[in-house]
Design a protein around this motif. Structure first.
Motif, PDB file in Angstrom:
ATOM      1  N   VAL A   1     -44.117 -11.976  12.865  1.00 30.64           N
ATOM      2  CA  VAL A   1     -44.728 -12.390  13.840  1.00 30.64           C
ATOM      3  C   VAL A   1     -45.819 -11.597  15.169  1.00 30.64           C
ATOM      4  CG1 VAL A   1     -44.259 -13.740  16.178  1.00 30.64           C
ATOM      5  CG2 VAL A   1     -42.400 -13.465  14.169  1.00 30.64           C
ATOM      6  N   ILE A   2     -47.261 -12.047  14.885  1.00 27.25           N
ATOM      7  CA  ILE A   2     -47.591 -10.901  15.552  1.00 27.25           C
ATOM      8  C   ILE A   2     -47.322 -11.945  17.199  1.00 27.25           C
ATOM      9  CG2 ILE A   2     -50.122 -10.603  16.259  1.00 27.25           C
ATOM     10  CD1 ILE A   2     -50.704  -9.772  13.686  1.00 27.25           C
ATOM     11  N   GLU A   3     -47.455 -11.088  18.016  1.00 27.70           N
ATOM     12  CA  GLU A   3     -47.518 -11.464  19.731  1.00 27.70           C
ATOM     13  C   GLU A   3     -48.896 -11.918  20.032  1.00 27.70           C
ATOM     14  OE1 GLU A   3     -43.462 -10.285  22.568  1.00 27.70           O
ATOM     15  OE2 GLU A   3     -44.632  -8.716  20.859  1.00 27.70           O
ATOM     16  N   GLY A   4     -49.204 -13.144  20.848  1.00 26.82           N
ATOM     17  CA  GLY A   4     -50.660 -13.427  20.760  1.00 26.82           C
ATOM     18  C   GLY A   4     -51.115 -12.477  21.985  1.00 26.82           C
ATOM     19  N   GLN A   5     -52.391 -11.905  22.125  1.00 25.54           N
ATOM     20  CA  GLN A   5     -53.653 -11.103  22.995  1.00 25.54           C
ATOM     21  C   GLN A   5     -54.951 -11.940  23.421  1.00 25.54           C
ATOM     22  OE1 GLN A   5     -53.849  -7.793  21.190  1.00 25.54           O
ATOM     23  NE2 GLN A   5     -52.374  -6.704  21.934  1.00 25.54           N
TER      24      GLN A   5
ATOM     25  N   GLU B   1     -40.504   0.892  16.159  1.00 27.76           N
ATOM     26  CA  GLU B   1     -39.047   1.349  17.089  1.00 27.76           C
ATOM     27  C   GLU B   1     -37.498   0.426  16.676  1.00 27.76           C
ATOM     28  OE1 GLU B   1     -40.715   1.870  20.428  1.00 27.76           O
ATOM     29  OE2 GLU B   1     -42.308  -0.153  20.157  1.00 27.76           O
ATOM     30  N   PRO B   2     -37.030   0.617  17.197  1.00 24.08           N
ATOM     31  CA  PRO B   2     -35.732  -0.747  17.177  1.00 24.08           C
ATOM     32  C   PRO B   2     -36.876  -1.983  18.544  1.00 24.08           C
ATOM     33  CG  PRO B   2     -34.588   0.950  17.822  1.00 24.08           C
ATOM     34  CD  PRO B   2     -36.066   1.749  17.965  1.00 24.08           C
ATOM     35  N   ALA B   3     -36.898  -2.362  18.890  1.00 22.67           N
ATOM     36  CA  ALA B   3     -37.583  -4.112  19.737  1.00 22.67           C
ATOM     37  C   ALA B   3     -36.498  -5.246  19.917  1.00 22.67           C
ATOM     38  CB  ALA B   3     -38.783  -3.792  19.346  1.00 22.67           C
TER      39      ALA B   3
ATOM     40  N   ALA C   1     -40.072  -3.461  16.060  1.00 22.79           N
ATOM     41  CA  ALA C   1     -41.919  -3.126  15.882  1.00 22.79           C
ATOM     42  C   ALA C   1     -42.568  -1.695  15.270  1.00 22.79           C
ATOM     43  CB  ALA C   1     -42.095  -3.327  17.606  1.00 22.79           C
ATOM     44  N   TYR C   2     -43.552  -2.631  14.575  1.00 20.64           N
ATOM     45  CA  TYR C   2     -44.730  -1.528  13.839  1.00 20.64           C
ATOM     46  C   TYR C   2     -45.518  -1.445  14.994  1.00 20.64           C
ATOM     47  CZ  TYR C   2     -41.185  -3.170   9.586  1.00 20.64           C
ATOM     48  OH  TYR C   2     -41.278  -2.211   8.322  1.00 20.64           O
ATOM     49  N   ASN C   3     -45.606  -0.713  15.509  1.00 25.95           N
ATOM     50  CA  ASN C   3     -46.814   0.222  16.452  1.00 25.95           C
ATOM     51  C   ASN C   3     -48.238   0.369  15.665  1.00 25.95           C
ATOM     52  OD1 ASN C   3     -45.452  -0.632  18.982  1.00 25.95           O
ATOM     53  ND2 ASN C   3     -44.103   1.119  17.687  1.00 25.95           N
ATOM     54  N   LYS C   4     -48.875  -0.297  16.494  1.00 27.12           N
ATOM     55  CA  LYS C   4     -50.654   0.520  15.713  1.00 27.12           C
ATOM     56  C   LYS C   4     -50.481   2.524  16.159  1.00 27.12           C
ATOM     57  CE  LYS C   4     -54.326  -1.274  16.005  1.00 27.12           C
ATOM     58  NZ  LYS C   4     -55.810  -1.750  16.279  1.00 27.12           N
TER      59      LYS C   4
ATOM     60  N   ALA D   1     -44.225  -7.924  15.058  1.00 25.95           N
ATOM     61  CA  ALA D   1     -42.393  -7.947  14.670  1.00 25.95           C
ATOM     62  C   ALA D   1     -41.807  -8.187  13.125  1.00 25.95           C
ATOM     63  CB  ALA D   1     -42.279  -8.583  16.393  1.00 25.95           C
ATOM     64  N   ARG D   2     -41.181  -7.493  13.532  1.00 23.12           N
ATOM     65  CA  ARG D   2     -40.422  -7.883  12.002  1.00 23.12           C
ATOM     66  C   ARG D   2     -38.793  -8.861  12.433  1.00 23.12           C
ATOM     67  NH1 ARG D   2     -39.417  -7.240   6.004  1.00 23.12           N
ATOM     68  NH2 ARG D   2     -41.896  -7.818   6.060  1.00 23.12           N
ATOM     69  N   LEU D   3     -38.056  -9.775  12.656  1.00 22.35           N
ATOM     70  CA  LEU D   3     -37.091  -9.881  12.602  1.00 22.35           C
ATOM     71  C   LEU D   3     -36.011 -10.621  11.107  1.00 22.35           C
ATOM     72  CD1 LEU D   3     -39.060 -11.368  14.480  1.00 22.35           C
ATOM     73  CD2 LEU D   3     -37.291 -11.882  16.130  1.00 22.35           C
ATOM     74  N   ILE D   4     -35.324  -9.720  11.181  1.00 21.21           N
ATOM     75  CA  ILE D   4     -34.535 -10.271   9.875  1.00 21.21           C
ATOM     76  C   ILE D   4     -33.373 -11.259  10.626  1.00 21.21           C
ATOM     77  CG2 ILE D   4     -32.477  -9.406   8.307  1.00 21.21           C
ATOM     78  CD1 ILE D   4     -35.256  -7.896   8.403  1.00 21.21           C
ATOM     79  N   VAL D   5     -33.717 -12.874   9.541  1.00 20.28           N
ATOM     80  CA  VAL D   5     -32.611 -13.795  10.315  1.00 20.28           C
ATOM     81  C   VAL D   5     -32.189 -14.208   8.702  1.00 20.28           C
ATOM     82  CG1 VAL D   5     -33.481 -15.897  10.275  1.00 20.28           C
ATOM     83  CG2 VAL D   5     -34.971 -14.981  11.349  1.00 20.28           C
ATOM     84  N   LEU D   6     -30.542 -14.176   9.353  1.00 25.24           N
ATOM     85  CA  LEU D   6     -29.780 -14.386   8.773  1.00 25.24           C
ATOM     86  C   LEU D   6     -28.839 -15.660   8.888  1.00 25.24           C
ATOM     87  CD1 LEU D   6     -28.095 -13.947   5.971  1.00 25.24           C
ATOM     88  CD2 LEU D   6     -26.571 -11.932   7.015  1.00 25.24           C
ATOM     89  N   GLY D   7     -28.702 -16.589   8.214  1.00 23.99           N
ATOM     90  CA  GLY D   7     -27.763 -17.809   8.425  1.00 23.99           C
ATOM     91  C   GLY D   7     -28.018 -18.290  10.264  1.00 23.99           C
TER      92      GLY D   7
END
Length: 191
Positions: A161-165, A133-135, A113-116, A99-105
């Motif tokens: 962020v990586i969601e654990g597997q 893709e948007p996620a 999401a960046y997929n393999k 995940a790439r999350l853009i945080v502001l304020g």
């Protein structure tokens, strides 16, 4: 060395302060085989990741290492070709996307999401064939991104962020907080 412990402590302190998980990470300046063997053990063994980031990012300088011989070789290359004589060794976490999350304020204002796309362990590469893709992510992932940004004392950041597997299921690992962050990819992807 004191530097290694100070670096490790600062990462852990940010994690504790922010309430998010981070991969086991060590900053390395001593490339003796004995030290590298100890470092590999502390981050969970092989495979592991070396991060020797270079300008431009997008996975350049992020290397998967599968053996002690490989770690010794890459460490020698990094130290002899760079002005900066340190790099990070990090726990390898299996994943199919990040995940790439853009945080502001203190809010997540966008996320993708960046997929393999192939057998490369990296999901964000400098190549043009990346799959983005948007996620939307869980409230826990968003909280981790917001807390990580705040723990770095940033008001704006691009949080990976990586969601654990598998054995790490249910954990969200903050890989890094980028400031400045390249947000046009998110903007173009999600409008």
């Amino acid at each position: 060395s004191l530097t290694r412990y100070a670096y490790k402590y600062s990462l852990q302190m940010m994690s504790d302060l922010g309430g998010f998980d981070i991969p086991l990470t060590e900053r390395v300046t001593d490339i003796s085989p004995e030290n590298l063997e100890e470092v590999a053990e502390r981050v969970g063994g092989f495979p592991l990741i070396i991060k020797d980031k270079v300008a431009g990012g997008h996975g350049i300088g992020v290397i998967q290492v599968d053996s002690q011989d490989g770690l010794n070789s890459v460490a020698q290359m990094v130290q002899t070709t760079k002005e900066k004589k340190s790099f990070q060794v990090q726990q390898f976490l299996a994943h199919n996307r990040h995940a790439r999350l853009i945080v502001l304020g203190g809010k997540v204002i966008d996320s993708i999401a960046y997929n393999k796309t192939n057998d490369d362990f990296r999901t964000n590469r400098a190549e043009k064939d990346i799959d983005v893709e948007p996620a939307k992510f869980s409230a826990d992932v968003e909280k981790a991104a917001i807390r990580a940004t705040a723990a770095h004392l940033f008001d704006f950041g691009g949080v990976d962020v990586i969601e654990g597997q598998g054995e790490n299921e249910g954990k969200n690992y903050v890989l890094e907080v980028n400031n400045p962050a390249y947000f046009p990819r998110s903007q173009l992807c999600t409008n």
